[in-house]
Design an enzyme around this catalytic site. Structure first.
Site: not given
Ligand code: KIV
Length: 263
Positions: A43, A111, A113, A180
């Protein structure tokens, strides 16, 4: 048949996984020519391709044509697509519909988050046969709450909370985890704990693979120099130099030459 299941074997045999973001047909074709293992239609395209300030502007409608374009160029690469902002945070049917649209546009996994209320959707998708990749640490969709792009899990309590969240994701059946901007030690502990591969970005070397934004690693984004980034080219410099060369040739009448003209 492309499948993220291969990454599990790569972890077991200690082969590192390489992943890059990719947002369009042109670059997907180049990645397809390379040895890179996997493509993430992140994104982050809202920022890199559309000039928005953050990924919260990536809607499903914005993402889908990018996923489809990448799928047309990506050859046999495994494609993971980001579930856009809030699509994993409303109700279950809306999450299922968003994931279905991304898969039908050409992704092989989605994916998501976070690891709180998102766990219900993740478990549901996995049970339905759809591979899901988790994303913890710095989760850019939560940037407004995090107050910026900062390294996460720096304290012992925050590191324990992160590890607990990752274990919840593993129980929900994720195929891989993107981690991350966390301290290398935390990433290393987590990588040893989890059976699924951990793909790091700003998470040190003791993980199962690495992901970078294609434009960042190619040096196409001027002014972006986070500590974790290594630039493998100076694409911005090369492109501007080529454009100036072309401009000069045009203005001096040096382009086109006779051999570039039709008789
Ligand atoms: O959207 C994205 O590009 C990402 C990676 C940087 C992990 O999520």
């Amino acid at each position: 048949m492309q499948s993220i299941a291969r990454f599990q074997t790569m972890k077991a045999t200690q082969q590192k996984i390489s992943m890059v973001t990719c947002y369009d047909f042109w670059s997907a074709q180049l990645v397809a020519e390379s040895a890179i293992d996997s493509i993430l239609v992140g994104d982050s395209l809202a920022v890199v391709m559309h000039g928005f300030a953050s990924t919260v502007h990536a809607t499903l409608e914005l993402m889908l044509p990018h996923v489809a374009a990448v799928a047309r160029g990506a050859g046999d690469k495994v494609i993971i697509a980001d579930m856009p902002f809030m699509t994993a945070s409303s109700d279950l049917p809306a999450g299922v519909a968003a994931a279905t649209a991304l898969i039908q546009a050409g992704a092989h996994a989605v994916k998501i988050e976070g690891a709180k209320h998102q766990l219900t959707l993740i478990a549901h998708l996995v049970e339905a046969g759809l591979p899901v990749v988790g994303h913890l640490g710095l989760t850019p969709q939560a940037v407004l709450q995090l107050g910026g792009h900062r390294v996460q899990a720096r304290t012992e309590a925050a590191a324990s909370a992160l590890i607990e969240e990752a274990e919840h994701l593993a129980r929900a059946g994720i195929s891989a985890l993107v981690l991350e901007c966390v301290p290398a030690k935390v990433a290393s502990v987590l990588t040893q704990k989890l059976d699924c591969p951990v793909i790091g970005i700003g998470a040190g070397v003791q993980v199962d693979g690495q992901v970078l934004v294609l434009q960042d690693l190619l040096g196409a984004n001027r002014g972006f120099h986070p500590k974790f980034l290594r630039k493998y080219a100076d694409l911005a410099g090369d492109v501007v130099a080529a454009l100036n060369h072309y401009h000069q040739d045009v203005t001096e009448g040096a382009f086109p030459a006779v051999c570039e003209s039709y008789a």
